[in-house]
Design an enzyme around this catalytic site. Sequence first.
Site, short mmCIF file in Angstrom:
data_model
loop_
_atom_site.label_atom_id
_atom_site.label_comp_id
_atom_site.label_asym_id
_atom_site.label_seq_id
_atom_site.Cartn_x
_atom_site.Cartn_y
_atom_site.Cartn_z
N GLU A 31 1.89 11.64 -3.83
CA GLU A 31 1.97 12.65 -2.62
C GLU A 31 2.06 11.88 -1.15
O GLU A 31 1.40 11.02 -1.19
CB GLU A 31 0.88 13.52 -2.65
CG GLU A 31 0.79 14.28 -3.80
CD GLU A 31 1.59 15.69 -3.77
OE1 GLU A 31 2.17 15.83 -2.78
OE2 GLU A 31 1.67 16.09 -4.85
N ASN A 73 10.52 -7.03 9.20
CA ASN A 73 9.92 -7.50 10.40
C ASN A 73 10.13 -8.78 10.98
O ASN A 73 9.64 -9.21 12.24
CB ASN A 73 8.42 -7.30 10.01
CG ASN A 73 7.84 -5.84 9.96
OD1 ASN A 73 6.91 -5.61 9.29
ND2 ASN A 73 8.56 -4.82 10.48
N TRP A 74 10.92 -9.66 10.01
CA TRP A 74 11.29 -11.01 10.74
C TRP A 74 12.01 -10.74 11.94
O TRP A 74 12.29 -11.66 12.79
CB TRP A 74 11.99 -11.85 9.77
CG TRP A 74 10.99 -12.27 8.47
CD1 TRP A 74 11.07 -11.69 7.38
CD2 TRP A 74 9.88 -13.24 8.54
NE1 TRP A 74 9.99 -12.30 6.57
CE2 TRP A 74 9.53 -13.08 7.44
CE3 TRP A 74 9.40 -14.17 9.67
CZ2 TRP A 74 8.48 -14.12 7.13
CZ3 TRP A 74 8.14 -14.85 9.17
CH2 TRP A 74 7.72 -14.84 7.88
N ASP A 134 1.42 2.22 10.69
CA ASP A 134 2.75 2.35 11.77
C ASP A 134 2.03 2.68 13.06
O ASP A 134 0.98 3.54 12.94
CB ASP A 134 3.49 3.30 11.25
CG ASP A 134 5.06 3.21 12.01
OD1 ASP A 134 5.03 2.12 12.94
OD2 ASP A 134 5.65 4.05 11.90
C1 FPP Z 1 3.88 -1.32 12.57
O1 FPP Z 1 3.58 -0.76 13.74
C2 FPP Z 1 3.04 -2.25 12.09
C3 FPP Z 1 3.34 -3.65 11.87
C4 FPP Z 1 4.72 -3.95 11.64
C5 FPP Z 1 2.34 -4.65 11.66
C6 FPP Z 1 1.21 -4.36 10.75
C7 FPP Z 1 0.16 -5.35 11.13
C8 FPP Z 1 -1.39 -5.20 11.41
C9 FPP Z 1 -1.95 -3.74 11.31
C10 FPP Z 1 -2.05 -6.20 11.55
C11 FPP Z 1 -2.15 -7.05 10.30
C12 FPP Z 1 -3.45 -7.55 10.30
C13 FPP Z 1 -4.54 -7.35 9.14
C14 FPP Z 1 -5.70 -7.89 8.87
C15 FPP Z 1 -4.18 -6.18 8.35
P1 FPP Z 1 4.98 -1.04 14.86
O2 FPP Z 1 4.75 -2.18 15.48
O3 FPP Z 1 6.16 -0.80 14.25
O4 FPP Z 1 4.46 0.18 15.80
P2 FPP Z 1 5.62 0.93 16.72
O5 FPP Z 1 6.43 1.65 15.71
O6 FPP Z 1 4.80 1.90 17.39
O7 FPP Z 1 6.38 0.11 17.17
#
Ligand code: FPP
Length: 237
Positions: A204, A65-66, A17
């Site tokens: 944990e 997330n969609w 996150d």
């Molecule tokens: C949450 O941060 C992250 C996601 C919803 C997507 C996670 C995806 C990746 C790390 C890239 C995937 C690729 C690989 C190869 C693992 P957020 O966007 O919710 O952050 P925020 O809370 O700061 O807005």
Amino acid sequence: MAEHSGQIPCHIAIIMDGNGRWAKRRGLPRTAGHAAGAEAFRRIANYCRTLGVKYLTVYAFSTENWKRSAEEVSGIMKLLGKYLEEALEDMEKNHVRFRFFGDLSRLSPALQKLCQDAQARSADYSEVQVNFCLNYGGRDEIVRASQRFAEEVAAGKRQPEELTEELLSSYLYSANVPDPELIIRPSGEMRTSNFLLWQSAYSEYVFMDVLWPDFQPKDLDAAIAEYNRRNRRFGGV
Ligand code: FPP
């Protein structure tokens, strides 16, 4: 590599996150945050292998997330595709086993194919197993498992009273994977967000202030040290 005097958890799970905030602070598009998040994943997966962690489960895309913009969703999917293509090339070298937790049917056919290839081609590796949660939701996982059990009851293959915790576990995406001892959520949020609801019963949780793209091996060391402090306080006879 840091000295670990305590135990290294066998299974670590991470809610990756803070990508969006990382990008915003730099005046970059959110997709740039996800690209940096993918790099952090690479770094931490390698480090887990060095430490001898057997299972690493990461939340890459949730059933919720969609709701994000089409541009952001396609940016994340593109990154996943790129990562998996590279992983397929490096597979012989890295000996990482891949599994995918989630309903892959909603992903593009090309991405589904990459997931299937990665899963099939790495099935015999045992150094470290990465479980990618893709279009994953903990409640959705339990509902699907319940549906599958109910279908078997309706077909006369099972009796309702046969259902135990072990049997239900075997219908989950995580079948045959031990529950995570440690779940890490960076970025300062203190929620489980529908991640591994069943599997986290005794985990944990370590919540950390660092944003995921900034997450370094030393942060993983700190989370493991915190896990060991709690274990020492509450565990063992
Ligand atoms: C949450 O941060 C992250 C996601 C919803 C997507 C996670 C995806 C990746 C790390 C890239 C995937 C690729 C690989 C190869 C693992 P957020 O966007 O919710 O952050 P925020 O809370 O700061 O807005």
